[in-house]
Scaffold this motif. Sequence first.
Motif, PDB file in Angstrom:
ATOM      1  N   TRP A 226       1.043  -1.310   0.002  1.00 19.75           N
ATOM      2  CA  TRP A 226       0.061   0.036   0.041  1.00 19.75           C
ATOM      3  C   TRP A 226       0.739   1.344   0.009  1.00 19.75           C
ATOM      4  O   TRP A 226       2.118   1.226   0.482  1.00 19.75           O
ATOM      5  CB  TRP A 226      -0.921  -0.036   1.205  1.00 19.75           C
ATOM      6  CG  TRP A 226      -1.816  -1.099   1.383  1.00 19.75           C
ATOM      7  CD1 TRP A 226      -1.798  -2.403   1.736  1.00 19.75           C
ATOM      8  CD2 TRP A 226      -3.134  -1.044   0.385  1.00 19.75           C
ATOM      9  NE1 TRP A 226      -2.822  -3.021   1.483  1.00 19.75           N
ATOM     10  CE2 TRP A 226      -3.701  -2.489   0.735  1.00 19.75           C
ATOM     11  CE3 TRP A 226      -3.889  -0.255  -0.231  1.00 19.75           C
ATOM     12  CZ2 TRP A 226      -5.106  -2.546   0.194  1.00 19.75           C
ATOM     13  CZ3 TRP A 226      -5.089  -0.282  -0.715  1.00 19.75           C
ATOM     14  CH2 TRP A 226      -5.652  -1.687  -0.572  1.00 19.75           C
ATOM     15  N   PRO A 227       0.465   2.304  -0.474  1.00 20.63           N
ATOM     16  CA  PRO A 227      -0.820   2.611  -1.367  1.00 20.63           C
ATOM     17  C   PRO A 227      -1.068   1.917  -2.526  1.00 20.63           C
ATOM     18  O   PRO A 227       0.093   1.407  -3.148  1.00 20.63           O
ATOM     19  CB  PRO A 227      -1.002   3.761  -1.452  1.00 20.63           C
ATOM     20  CG  PRO A 227       0.499   4.278  -1.354  1.00 20.63           C
ATOM     21  CD  PRO A 227       1.239   3.716  -0.437  1.00 20.63           C
TER      22      PRO A 227
ATOM     23  N   SER B  78      -4.652   7.313  -5.879  1.00 17.02           N
ATOM     24  CA  SER B  78      -3.981   6.583  -5.025  1.00 17.02           C
ATOM     25  C   SER B  78      -4.625   6.210  -3.608  1.00 17.02           C
ATOM     26  O   SER B  78      -5.224   7.242  -3.303  1.00 17.02           O
ATOM     27  CB  SER B  78      -2.493   7.137  -4.662  1.00 17.02           C
ATOM     28  OG  SER B  78      -1.854   6.619  -3.618  1.00 17.02           O
TER      29      SER B  78
ATOM     30  N   CYS C  94      -4.662   4.587   0.099  1.00 18.48           N
ATOM     31  CA  CYS C  94      -4.078   4.076   1.352  1.00 18.48           C
ATOM     32  C   CYS C  94      -4.779   2.903   1.884  1.00 18.48           C
ATOM     33  O   CYS C  94      -5.968   2.562   1.698  1.00 18.48           O
ATOM     34  CB  CYS C  94      -4.155   5.208   2.365  1.00 18.48           C
ATOM     35  SG  CYS C  94      -3.111   4.836   3.750  1.00 18.48           S
ATOM     36  N   ARG C  95      -4.029   1.999   2.739  1.00 20.69           N
ATOM     37  CA  ARG C  95      -4.601   0.767   3.307  1.00 20.69           C
ATOM     38  C   ARG C  95      -5.725   1.063   4.039  1.00 20.69           C
ATOM     39  O   ARG C  95      -6.478   0.094   4.299  1.00 20.69           O
ATOM     40  CB  ARG C  95      -3.581  -0.054   3.921  1.00 20.69           C
ATOM     41  CG  ARG C  95      -3.173   0.688   5.297  1.00 20.69           C
ATOM     42  CD  ARG C  95      -2.050   0.116   6.062  1.00 20.69           C
ATOM     43  NE  ARG C  95      -2.044  -1.452   5.580  1.00 20.69           N
ATOM     44  CZ  ARG C  95      -0.702  -2.071   5.545  1.00 20.69           C
ATOM     45  NH1 ARG C  95       0.227  -1.444   6.048  1.00 20.69           N
ATOM     46  NH2 ARG C  95      -0.823  -3.409   5.332  1.00 20.69           N
TER      47      ARG C  95
ATOM     48  N   THR D  83      -5.708   9.293  -1.581  1.00 16.35           N
ATOM     49  CA  THR D  83      -4.744  10.265  -0.908  1.00 16.35           C
ATOM     50  C   THR D  83      -4.117  10.906  -2.132  1.00 16.35           C
ATOM     51  O   THR D  83      -3.558  12.049  -1.845  1.00 16.35           O
ATOM     52  CB  THR D  83      -3.535   9.317  -0.396  1.00 16.35           C
ATOM     53  OG1 THR D  83      -2.974   8.348  -1.326  1.00 16.35           O
ATOM     54  CG2 THR D  83      -3.955   8.618   0.846  1.00 16.35           C
TER      55      THR D  83
ATOM     56  N   HIS E 185      -2.157  12.997   4.454  1.00 18.53           N
ATOM     57  CA  HIS E 185      -2.678  11.954   5.161  1.00 18.53           C
ATOM     58  C   HIS E 185      -1.725  11.154   6.010  1.00 18.53           C
ATOM     59  O   HIS E 185      -0.607  10.920   5.289  1.00 18.53           O
ATOM     60  CB  HIS E 185      -3.152  11.188   4.060  1.00 18.53           C
ATOM     61  CG  HIS E 185      -3.790   9.761   4.593  1.00 18.53           C
ATOM     62  ND1 HIS E 185      -5.038   9.686   5.406  1.00 18.53           N
ATOM     63  CD2 HIS E 185      -3.213   8.443   4.563  1.00 18.53           C
ATOM     64  CE1 HIS E 185      -4.924   8.561   5.505  1.00 18.53           C
ATOM     65  NE2 HIS E 185      -4.211   7.493   5.189  1.00 18.53           N
TER      66      HIS E 185
ATOM     67  N   CYS F 200      -1.397   7.852   7.785  1.00 18.53           N
ATOM     68  CA  CYS F 200      -2.401   6.807   8.011  1.00 18.53           C
ATOM     69  C   CYS F 200      -2.220   5.844   9.270  1.00 18.53           C
ATOM     70  O   CYS F 200      -0.822   5.251   9.349  1.00 18.53           O
ATOM     71  CB  CYS F 200      -2.236   5.776   6.856  1.00 18.53           C
ATOM     72  SG  CYS F 200      -3.108   4.237   7.014  1.00 18.53           S
TER      73      CYS F 200
ATOM     74  N   GLN G 203      -1.070   1.855   9.112  1.00 18.41           N
ATOM     75  CA  GLN G 203       0.148   1.461   8.892  1.00 18.41           C
ATOM     76  C   GLN G 203       0.946   0.896  10.208  1.00 18.41           C
ATOM     77  O   GLN G 203       1.500  -0.059  10.234  1.00 18.41           O
ATOM     78  CB  GLN G 203       0.938   2.379   8.330  1.00 18.41           C
ATOM     79  CG  GLN G 203       0.926   2.696   6.814  1.00 18.41           C
ATOM     80  CD  GLN G 203       1.815   3.879   6.407  1.00 18.41           C
ATOM     81  OE1 GLN G 203       2.534   4.456   7.057  1.00 18.41           O
ATOM     82  NE2 GLN G 203       1.543   4.354   5.159  1.00 18.41           N
TER      83      GLN G 203
END
Length: 167
Positions: free
Chosen positions: A47-48, A59, A61-62, A67, A156, A158, A161
């Motif tokens: 990811w992404p 794109s 993100c997990r 994003t 962002h 995340c 993660q």
Amino acid sequence: MEILDVLTDVAKTGRLGPVFSGADWSDVTAALGEPWEIGTVSRNRDWPRLFAYGDLELSVCRCCKVTLICIQTWRDVVELSSSVVGGTGIFPAGLKHMDVIAALDKAACPWQPYPPLTFADQYSLAAIPSGANFTFEIPPGEEPVLNVMGLPGDGHDCSAQTTGQGH
């Protein structure tokens, strides 16, 4: 709707229908359907991931947030989801720099040069309301042609993660 109308609207609002930086991926797929998956952004990480709806590339993100957003305009035609732009969703490409500037000015969308992406055979400008970036290729002896329009990420960070959450 014409492609320059679509791009100037995105430049003013930072949105293309349900698509914006930070949008929930489930809201995007509910509105636009299932995308074509391009793959990962990096060979070293899952990811992404990159997804596309025609020439709209996202794109994700997990944690399932959008994003980054790009509209590729370097191909022969620009294809965008008709559910968002109406009509067939297919537009002529080859947008010249002066036409983009005129469309931004007509839409009362202020802009400024963007030096970090301007060099040698490339020129870039940013729309002030959204930070949308228009990057032009400069063919030898010709007027610059729009290559891509992108919206900046929202910074962002995340938490998925570090917590292992996500898909």
